[in-house]
Design an enzyme around this catalytic site. Structure first.
Site, PDB file in Angstrom:
ATOM      1  N   ASN A 126     -22.686  -5.812 -47.789  1.00 22.37           N
ATOM      2  CA  ASN A 126     -20.959  -5.503 -47.680  1.00 22.37           C
ATOM      3  C   ASN A 126     -20.222  -6.279 -46.994  1.00 22.37           C
ATOM      4  OD1 ASN A 126     -19.240  -2.112 -48.157  1.00 22.37           O
ATOM      5  ND2 ASN A 126     -19.826  -3.148 -46.095  1.00 22.37           N
ATOM      6  N   TYR A 177     -10.116 -13.704 -53.080  1.00 19.85           N
ATOM      7  CA  TYR A 177     -10.825 -12.966 -53.612  1.00 19.85           C
ATOM      8  C   TYR A 177     -11.716 -12.800 -54.683  1.00 19.85           C
ATOM      9  CZ  TYR A 177     -11.680  -8.113 -52.769  1.00 19.85           C
ATOM     10  OH  TYR A 177     -12.486  -6.991 -52.937  1.00 19.85           O
ATOM     11  N   ALA A 178     -10.671 -13.279 -55.318  1.00 17.24           N
ATOM     12  CA  ALA A 178     -11.414 -13.118 -56.966  1.00 17.24           C
ATOM     13  C   ALA A 178     -12.622 -13.459 -57.613  1.00 17.24           C
ATOM     14  CB  ALA A 178     -10.168 -13.281 -58.496  1.00 17.24           C
ATOM     15  N   ALA A 179     -11.998 -15.334 -57.066  1.00 19.38           N
ATOM     16  CA  ALA A 179     -13.131 -16.062 -57.669  1.00 19.38           C
ATOM     17  C   ALA A 179     -14.621 -15.817 -56.229  1.00 19.38           C
ATOM     18  CB  ALA A 179     -12.718 -17.886 -56.584  1.00 19.38           C
ATOM     19  N   SER A 180     -14.744 -15.563 -54.967  1.00 21.36           N
ATOM     20  CA  SER A 180     -15.469 -15.186 -54.489  1.00 21.36           C
ATOM     21  C   SER A 180     -16.082 -14.401 -54.610  1.00 21.36           C
ATOM     22  CB  SER A 180     -15.032 -15.211 -53.012  1.00 21.36           C
ATOM     23  OG  SER A 180     -14.166 -14.180 -52.469  1.00 21.36           O
ATOM     24  N   LYS A 181     -15.252 -13.036 -55.621  1.00 24.08           N
ATOM     25  CA  LYS A 181     -16.024 -12.021 -55.852  1.00 24.08           C
ATOM     26  C   LYS A 181     -17.064 -11.560 -56.895  1.00 24.08           C
ATOM     27  CE  LYS A 181     -15.772  -8.528 -52.196  1.00 24.08           C
ATOM     28  NZ  LYS A 181     -17.442  -8.642 -51.656  1.00 24.08           N
TER      29      LYS A 181
HETATM   30  N1  LIG Z   1     -12.338  -0.518 -49.789  1.00 23.93           N
HETATM   31  C1  LIG Z   1     -11.862  -0.587 -51.303  1.00 23.93           C
HETATM   32  O1  LIG Z   1     -11.020  -0.086 -51.746  1.00 23.93           O
HETATM   33  C2  LIG Z   1     -12.853  -2.302 -52.164  1.00 23.93           C
HETATM   34  C3  LIG Z   1     -12.694  -1.971 -53.416  1.00 23.93           C
HETATM   35  C4  LIG Z   1     -13.658  -3.208 -53.928  1.00 23.93           C
HETATM   36  C5  LIG Z   1     -14.850  -3.620 -53.348  1.00 23.93           C
HETATM   37  N2  LIG Z   1     -14.628  -3.976 -51.524  1.00 23.93           N
HETATM   38  C6  LIG Z   1     -15.995  -4.142 -50.526  1.00 23.93           C
HETATM   39  O2  LIG Z   1     -16.267  -3.024 -50.515  1.00 23.93           O
HETATM   40  C7  LIG Z   1     -17.091  -3.516 -49.062  1.00 23.93           C
HETATM   41  C8  LIG Z   1     -16.610  -2.851 -47.882  1.00 23.93           C
HETATM   42  O3  LIG Z   1     -15.173  -2.983 -48.430  1.00 23.93           O
HETATM   43  P1  LIG Z   1     -14.770  -1.644 -46.990  1.00 23.93           P
HETATM   44  O4  LIG Z   1     -13.581  -1.102 -47.654  1.00 23.93           O
HETATM   45  O5  LIG Z   1     -15.906  -0.342 -46.275  1.00 23.93           O
HETATM   46  O6  LIG Z   1     -14.587  -2.445 -45.684  1.00 23.93           O
HETATM   47  P2  LIG Z   1     -13.899  -2.220 -44.498  1.00 23.93           P
HETATM   48  O7  LIG Z   1     -12.837  -3.326 -43.800  1.00 23.93           O
HETATM   49  O8  LIG Z   1     -13.892  -0.853 -44.006  1.00 23.93           O
HETATM   50  O9  LIG Z   1     -15.882  -2.555 -43.954  1.00 23.93           O
HETATM   51  C9  LIG Z   1     -16.067  -3.627 -43.654  1.00 23.93           C
HETATM   52  C10 LIG Z   1     -16.743  -3.841 -42.326  1.00 23.93           C
HETATM   53  O10 LIG Z   1     -16.951  -5.003 -42.543  1.00 23.93           O
HETATM   54  C11 LIG Z   1     -16.996  -6.009 -41.090  1.00 23.93           C
HETATM   55  N3  LIG Z   1     -16.652  -7.600 -41.029  1.00 23.93           N
HETATM   56  C12 LIG Z   1     -15.937  -7.680 -41.497  1.00 23.93           C
HETATM   57  N4  LIG Z   1     -16.094  -9.507 -41.094  1.00 23.93           N
HETATM   58  C13 LIG Z   1     -16.841  -9.261 -40.679  1.00 23.93           C
HETATM   59  C14 LIG Z   1     -18.351 -10.833 -40.605  1.00 23.93           C
HETATM   60  N5  LIG Z   1     -17.338 -11.963 -40.818  1.00 23.93           N
HETATM   61  N6  LIG Z   1     -19.381 -10.349 -39.698  1.00 23.93           N
HETATM   62  C15 LIG Z   1     -19.823  -9.139 -40.097  1.00 23.93           C
HETATM   63  N7  LIG Z   1     -19.026  -8.406 -40.184  1.00 23.93           N
HETATM   64  C16 LIG Z   1     -17.971  -8.374 -40.712  1.00 23.93           C
HETATM   65  C17 LIG Z   1     -15.649  -5.475 -40.181  1.00 23.93           C
HETATM   66  O11 LIG Z   1     -15.720  -5.039 -38.943  1.00 23.93           O
HETATM   67  C18 LIG Z   1     -15.316  -3.858 -41.197  1.00 23.93           C
HETATM   68  O12 LIG Z   1     -16.703  -3.038 -39.905  1.00 23.93           O
HETATM   69  C19 LIG Z   1     -16.023  -5.255 -48.892  1.00 23.93           C
HETATM   70  O13 LIG Z   1     -17.359  -6.016 -49.289  1.00 23.93           O
HETATM   71  C20 LIG Z   1     -15.204  -4.974 -49.600  1.00 23.93           C
HETATM   72  O14 LIG Z   1     -14.624  -6.224 -50.629  1.00 23.93           O
HETATM   73  C21 LIG Z   1     -14.171  -2.596 -51.109  1.00 23.93           C
END
Ligand SMILES: NC(=O)c1ccc[n+]([C@@H]2O[C@H](COP(=O)([O-])OP(=O)(O)OC[C@H]3O[C@@H](n4cnc5c(N)ncnc54)[C@H](O)[C@@H]3O)[C@@H](O)[C@H]2O)c1
Length: 276
Positions: free
Chosen positions: A97, A170-174
């Protein structure tokens, strides 16, 4: 339906950047509600404490173990999987995640930000799989049960921008997460391991107020939230539970015939976008 009794789930980014429900935090609590023991890791100790609080509030504290871990650091990732195995002896579910976006095109973005985006969104999935897969393979060889891996991508991998701004890394990595998931799924399809990806759209997680307002230069949270709601055919953002429910399904035995694919959770957004 969708029970996870007896299963051990390793969830990365199991905290949340602020109060409320991030995707990893909601997934951790949902999987514990469904009977799993959850091993949650996060870079941020305080974020893990926030998840622990929710587990306690629901009487799920015995289903939750956490460890601070930087998922971009191979040594720390290995130590976290070793700790999970020492505590629980197995890993049935891995949820990758961890992730986040940074705006910019190849000229405006520094090399440092580019490399960090690839590390944060893609290398974290690679490292977690590197350490989880051998355990899942040996579970399959010994008892016929491998495991399920669910990665988190984003519709940014299809729309190529976040909040109207180009976010090339972000686009490339996702998009890489999707390809990595499919490729790993095929590599392990004969060993009882399924790998799938959830592709969220615009979700209302604490990240909106905590990071995106500043990052997108939106001025205030209220107008950013209104704009994000208006951008979705359903007329509103999804939330962390919409993501967590999709992750739960893909991780569950009910999804036993599903591998090497994605579930898009976006309120119709990608289907409704203008053709390119
Ligand atoms: N929120 C959105 O609109 C959205 C949309 C599309 C995709 N996503 C994806 O969903 C996932 C979670 O998103 P979210 O909104 O819950 O984010 P968030 O930032 O609330 O949660 C992510 C958690 O990851 C932790 N983290 C960051 N870097 C880290 C690392 N190197 N090692 C360990 N932990 C780490 C952070 O401390 C945080 O608690 C992500 O991959 C994000 O790209 C989110």
């Amino acid at each position: 339906m969708l029970r996870l009794d007896g299963k051990i789930a390793f969830i990365t980014g199991a905290g949340s950047v602020g109060e409320g429900w991030g995707n990893g935090k909601a997934t951790a609590v949902l999987m514990a509600r469904q009977g799993a023991k959850v091993f949650g890791v996060d870079l941020d100790k305080k974020a893990l404490e926030g998840t622990a609080e929710r587990m306690r509030a629901e009487g799920l504290e015995d289903s939750w173990i956490s460890l601070p871990c930087d998922m971009t650091d191979n040594d720390q990732v290995k130590a976290a999987f070793d700790a999970c195995l020492a505590r629980f002896g197995r890993i049935d579910i891995l949820v990758n995640n961890v992730g986040g976006s940074a705006p910019g095109n190849p000229v405006s973005m520094s090399e440092e930000v580019w490399r960090h985006q690839i590390d944060l969104n893609l290398t974290t999935c690679f490292l977690a799989c590197k350490h989880a897969l051998p355990t899942m393979v040996s579970q399959f060889e010994n008892e016929g049960k491998g495991g399920a891996i669910v990665n988190l991508s984003s519709i940014g991998s299809m729309t190529y921008q976040v909040g109207g701004r180009v976010s090339a890394a972000y686009a490339a990595s996702k998009a890489g997460v999707v390809a990595f998931g499919r490729s790993t799924a095929i590599a392990y399809v004969k060993q009882g391991i399924r790998v799938n990806t959830v592709v969220p759209g615009v979700m209302h997680t604490p990240l909106v107020e905590n990071r995106l307002v500043a990052q997108l230069g939106a001025g205030d949270a209220k107008s950013l939230i209104a704009a994000r709601n208006a951008s979705v055919p359903m007329g509103r953002m999804g939330d962390a539970w919409d993501v967590a429910n999709a992750v739960l399904f893909l991780a569950s035995d009910e999804a036993r015939y599903i591998t090497a694919t994605e579930i898009v959770v976006d309120g119709g957004m990608t289907a409704a976008r203008p053709s390119q």
